[in-house]
Design a protein around this motif. Structure first.
Motif, PDB file in Angstrom:
ATOM      1  N   TYR B 220       0.968  -1.214   0.057  1.00 48.68           N
ATOM      2  CA  TYR B 220      -0.064   0.093   0.020  1.00 48.68           C
ATOM      3  C   TYR B 220       0.841   1.102   0.084  1.00 48.68           C
ATOM      4  N   PRO B 264      -3.307   0.063   6.828  1.00 47.99           N
ATOM      5  CA  PRO B 264      -3.550   1.468   6.208  1.00 47.99           C
ATOM      6  C   PRO B 264      -4.059   2.506   6.812  1.00 47.99           C
ATOM      7  N   ALA B 265      -5.031   2.375   7.751  1.00 45.61           N
ATOM      8  CA  ALA B 265      -5.530   3.414   8.405  1.00 45.61           C
ATOM      9  C   ALA B 265      -4.515   4.178   9.304  1.00 45.61           C
ATOM     10  N   ILE B 268      -2.960   6.345   6.472  1.00 45.41           N
ATOM     11  CA  ILE B 268      -3.780   7.355   6.111  1.00 45.41           C
ATOM     12  C   ILE B 268      -3.961   8.508   6.995  1.00 45.41           C
ATOM     13  N   LEU B 296      -4.133  10.165  -1.650  1.00 48.92           N
ATOM     14  CA  LEU B 296      -4.838   9.139  -1.091  1.00 48.92           C
ATOM     15  C   LEU B 296      -5.917   8.517  -1.660  1.00 48.92           C
ATOM     16  N   GLU B 297      -6.631   9.585  -2.418  1.00 49.02           N
ATOM     17  CA  GLU B 297      -7.875   9.379  -3.198  1.00 49.02           C
ATOM     18  C   GLU B 297      -7.475   8.474  -4.242  1.00 49.02           C
ATOM     19  N   VAL B 299      -5.413   5.797  -4.479  1.00 54.32           N
ATOM     20  CA  VAL B 299      -4.916   4.667  -4.224  1.00 54.32           C
ATOM     21  C   VAL B 299      -5.916   3.742  -3.429  1.00 54.32           C
ATOM     22  N   ASP B 300      -6.407   2.607  -3.667  1.00 56.11           N
ATOM     23  CA  ASP B 300      -7.289   2.052  -2.958  1.00 56.11           C
ATOM     24  C   ASP B 300      -6.700   1.533  -1.740  1.00 56.11           C
ATOM     25  N   ALA B 301      -7.461   1.863  -0.448  1.00 54.82           N
ATOM     26  CA  ALA B 301      -6.837   1.324   0.739  1.00 54.82           C
ATOM     27  C   ALA B 301      -7.408   0.022   1.055  1.00 54.82           C
ATOM     28  N   ILE B 302      -8.598  -0.425   0.656  1.00 58.44           N
ATOM     29  CA  ILE B 302      -8.965  -1.460   1.114  1.00 58.44           C
ATOM     30  C   ILE B 302      -8.539  -2.739   0.296  1.00 58.44           C
ATOM     31  N   ARG B 303      -7.505  -3.394   0.957  1.00 58.97           N
ATOM     32  CA  ARG B 303      -6.972  -4.414   0.553  1.00 58.97           C
ATOM     33  C   ARG B 303      -6.536  -5.551   1.539  1.00 58.97           C
TER      34      ARG B 303
END
Lengths: 609, 303
Positions: B220, B264-265, B268, B296-297, B299-303
């Motif tokens: 990430y 990832p949280a 972020i 940030l927007e 890149v997909d952070a749910i992975r």
């Protein structure tokens, strides 16, 4: 990053090499494979030294594992096998610690190595049971001389030095039936039929260069014998039974002669006797009466008197009376006997001695009395380690149990064993040397009593060793055949198919393990679970925004649907843990369960709404 | 979820600096990550209060230097003076020899003095007349600068902004927070005692370094870095050092959140503070947080 090689992996490789070197040092150098193993270990060491990248380490590990295998072929005994297994584990640990990036703890490494070894276990069992045996590899000739054991002649002092030796001599394990009671535990090894007036020896050395004996007779397995290295080729036995192990044969005087010299540990199986052994009724030879006239005049004078007046059986009785009535004394320090007429000096002056003295002089007395007689060397007694019935366990015989007794030929009865030591020191026969020397060895016995755990430890190890010998080392081509016959019966022709099918089944655990450990697959499982959850939420019109992480998304979703709050919180917490926590945390399974649980909750709620 | 090791410290600082919990947590994160902090805001927004509250609650020595255009490097580092009583030179350490240095209005000092400070921040030691003096441990510089273009200032160049792990701006307090401030409900700085020992901070810094980062998380972070370097990306590309700083800050944040691993949280949460001043090329407060939000927007952070 200085080097892509994990330090711990290098250390473990070093440890493995050290263990291999140790095992090589303990290995008999005359074995054919020895130098091959040395070359492999050296190769692994050099590879390790020039290793720069992970694949180099894999090659070193391969060489080390093959070296372990070669060692296993050379030393299949229990102790070395355990050492080999732990070396293999260390090598696996070294391999894993490199592949896992050097971040795993030692405990995890050990666990993973054990897991791998376990996955290989079914394959091992299958190959052990079904793979054809490579006979010659297992019996590579060794050339070490036996360190302890009987000497091939009866010479005062030889047994006295053995008496104090507690090292193991042999072990007998009943395969069917029970072990004989203590008074009948005479294990014959050598028969001495030549007397020169002082020393007893064997007239003819057993001819080991005879053509190979006929194939072993069929019979019910009766006793399993494990005999430590000994300088004589003859093997101990009770005098009864049928040799079942190939290469084992019976000599005419009732000696059991084994395959190969006595320099290595020998194992053999005797079958249940179907009748009295042939040697018992074999008529005496002229040499069984030979006595150098005039070497011990007083002895001859006494015996000739018996021979003139008494029938054969009564001459033995007369000797028994003579030994019992005279003030004979059992001792391990009898002192030296004179060069000339030593038996006269013993029988009529010193009257102190141990089994050799009694057996030697009694046999000479009988010969002088006209009765064919000979000396038998072997072991007497032994400690039963096992159940009370004497059927399951083993008899532990030590070098200190070495003994000498006599056999006389009585017309109509054949060769009859007579133990003159028993007349003088009955305790020696009932309770072993220590009983015969009550008092003298009191100190030692006390020591033995104060350390019962030591004794138990030793017994436990011996028991394990015997089980290993019986179930693993003794499992040869014949046992294999028997097993196949029993299992397959009429379908023997499908043996090959069974082997192939079994191999396929045995590989299943390894495949499962590999599949489970394959990171990508695990990730996909987790990802699939997450996508199901996201799909459920999408039905509610909830979609993650660009760059929003799961925690934030779940929090936002919970604002919209407060009823789902709990499930959403569990989802984000357990997914985060599964995905981002170190892989080996113990809560992993619980987290996976709660993830699935929350997915189900989401499904219920969304379909219920 | 484990306990939050710094909950009391956070609560205490929030009691002094009202209504700024996320900035306070970022500032504490910066300290735990062992980085230096740049606070950029208008005068009177509580910059100094935050710096001093941090120093006090962690039980650290605190020195304050107001930077002016005539401040010389020796005024910071100290100098060798002749001791008449002993007849020998002796080193008189400057205000830099402290655990927390509040460098007020850093952009007012000459580039030469700024350089001396930044060198000390990077190396953790000071050389005066060829003799090296180690700085105390822990050592943290909290610098403030006025965002507005004012006369007589030399803005920190990009390369030196890089030395600061985070850049924060406090912003105006909310109406409620300001109300309680005006009502005198905030604690005074002098009421804030030491809640931790310096050794405990060092220990926390060590723990933060050991927080677990799964390969998925590294992926990430790499995606974020790559996105900043792509064609048409907003702002200057992020350097590898920026990536390290991001991970370091995320580790400290996850520790404060009471977890043993980074998600990832966490990335972020610290991203804007760590990345924005590296992205916007040293233009203070230009469209605050804009570049980092865009990144940030993307890149997909749910992975």
């Amino acid at each position: 990053m200085a080097s892509p090689l994990a330090r711990r992996s290098l250390l473990l490789h070093g440890l493995a090499l050290g263990l291999l070197a140790l095992q090589l040092a303990l290995t008999d150098r005359s074995q054919i494979l020895f130098w091959g193993a040395v070359a492999l270990v050296a190769l692994a060491g050099l590879k390790l030294r020039e290793s720069r990248r992970p694949p180099d380490l894999r090659r070193a590990a391969l060489a080390e594992l093959i070296a372990v295998g070669v060692l296993a072929v050379m030393n299949p005994e229990l102790g070395p096998s355990l050492l080999q297994a732990s070396t293999a584990l260390v090598v696996l640990g070294a391999l894993l610690s490199q592949e896992a990036g050097g971040r795993t703890s030692l405990r995890q490494l050990l666990g993973r190595s054990l897991q791998l070894a376990m996955a290989a276990l079914p394959l091992l069992v299958l190959l052990f049971l079904l793979l054809p045996r490579l006979g010659p590899l297992w019996s590579l000739p060794g050339a070490t001389a036996g360190r302890t054991g009987l000497s091939d002649q009866l010479d005062p002092g030889a047994i006295a030095s053995l008496v104090q030796d507690p090292s193991p001599a042999l072990r007998v394990s009943p395969l069917s039936g029970a072990i004989p009671p203590p008074a009948q535990r005479y294990w014959r090894v050598l028969v001495l039929d030549r007397f020169d007036g002082r020393r007893w020896s064997s007239l003819a050395a057993p001819d080991l260069r005879q053509p190979p004996p006929p194939p072993p007779a069929q019979g019910t397995p009766w006793q399993l014998w494990v005999v430590e290295p000994s300088p004589v080729p003859q093997l101990p036995w009770s005098g009864e039974g049928i040799p079942l192990t190939p290469g084992l044969r019976m000599a005419e005087a009732g000696e059991l002669i084994g395959p190969g010299p006595g320099g290595e540990r020998r194992r053999y199986t005797l079958g249940r006797p179907t009748g009295p052994s042939a040697w018992r009724t074999r008529p005496p030879l002229p040499q069984d009466l030979l006595l150098p006239r005039g070497s011990n005049p007083r002895l001859e004078q006494l015996a000739e008197q018996w021979g003139r007046t008494l029938p054969p059986a009564a001459r033995v009785e007369a000797a028994a009376r003579f030994f019992r009535s005279g003030s004979f004394r059992y001792t391990l320090q009898p002192g030296r006997l004179p060069q000339w007429a030593p038996l006269d000096a013993f029988l009529f002056e010193s009257r102190a001695g141990f089994c050799e003295h009694f057996a030697g002089s009694f046999t000479a007395l009988m010969r002088a009395a006209g009765l064919p007689a000979r000396v038998v060397l072997g072991y007497q007694g032994g400690e039963w380690i096992g159940d009370a019935g004497g059927t399951s366990g083993y008899l532990d015989v030590r070098q200190r149990d070495a003994h000498a007794w006599s056999e006389v030929w009585l017309e109509g009865q054949g060769w009859v064993a007579v133990d003159p030591t028993g007349w003088v020191a009955p305790d020696r026969i009932a309770a072993g040397v220590q009983g015969g020397l009550a008092g003298q060895l009191e100190d030692l016995r006390r020591l033995g009593r104060t350390l019962p755990w030591l004794r138990q430890l030793e017994q436990g190890w011996t028991r394990l060793d015997l089980a290993w010998t019986r179930w693993v080392l003794q499992f040869d081509g014949r046992s294999q055949n028997g097993l196949m016959d029993r299992w397959l019966g009429r379908w023997r022709q499908w043996q090959g198919a069974v082997l192939v099918g079994g191999l396929a089944v045995a590989l299943v655990p390894a495949a499962l393990l590999l599949g489970r450990q394959y990171q990508g697959r695990r990730r996909d499982d987790l990802r699939r679970e997450l996508e199901r959850c996201l799909a459920q939420l999408a039905q509610l019109g909830l979609q993650p925004r660009g760059g929003e992480d799961l925690e934030a998304f779940c929090a936002r979703a919970a604002e919209v649907h407060p009823k789902l709050r709990e499930a959403l919180q569990t989802l984000s917490a357990s997914y985060g843990q599964l995905r981002y926590a170190p892989p080996e945390t113990t809560e992993r399974r619980r987290a996976l369960a709660s993830l699935q649980h929350s997915r189900q909750a989401l499904t219920r709620r969304t379909s219920g709404d | 979820m484990g306990s939050r090791p710094l909950a009391t410290v956070l609560a205490a600082i929030n009691g002094v600096l009202l209504g700024k919990p996320s900035q306070v947590q970022l500032a504490v994160t910066c300290l735990v990550a062992g980085g230096h902090l740049l606070i950029e805001d208008l005068p009177g927004m509580g910059k100094t209060t935050l710096a001093e509250a941090l120093a006090r609650s962690f039980g650290l020595d605190f020195q304050r230097v107001h930077f002016t255009s005539d401040l010389l490097p020796a005024d910071l580092t100290g100098l060798r003076i002749f001791d008449q009583s002993r007849g020998a030179f002796r080193f008189e350490p400057g205000p830099l020899f402290t655990q927390v240095l509040l460098a007020d209005e850093i952009n007012r000092a000459s580039p030469r003095t700024q350089s001396a400070l930044l060198e000390a921040m990077a190396a953790g030691r000071v050389s005066v007349d060829g003799v090296t003096h180690p700085l105390p441990q822990p050592f943290c510089v909290i610098a403030t600068q006025n965002g507005l273009d004012q006369g007589g200032t030399s803005a920190l160049p990009e390369s030196q902004l890089d030395r600061f792990l985070m850049r924060l701006s406090l912003g105006f307090p909310s109406r409620e927070a300001e109300a309680s401030l005006l009502a005198g409900q905030g604690l005074g700085l002098e009421q804030l005692g030491a809640l931790l020992q310096p050794a405990e901070l060092l220990d926390l810094q060590r723990q933060a370094n050991q927080q677990h980062c799964e390969p998925a998380l590294i992926d990430y972070v790499l995606d974020l870095l790559t996105a900043s370097r792509g064609a048409g990306a907003a702002g200057s590309p992020l350097s590898p050092r920026a990536g390290l700083a991001l991970l370091q800050a995320a580790r400290a944040w996850s520790l404060i959140e009471g977890r043993r691993y980074v998600t990832p949280a966490d990335v972020i949460a610290v991203f804007a503070a760590v990345a924005e001043h590296r992205l916007d090329g040293g233009h203070p407060l230009a469209e605050a947080g804009g570049h980092s939000r865009q990144l940030l927007e993307s890149v997909d952070a749910i992975r």
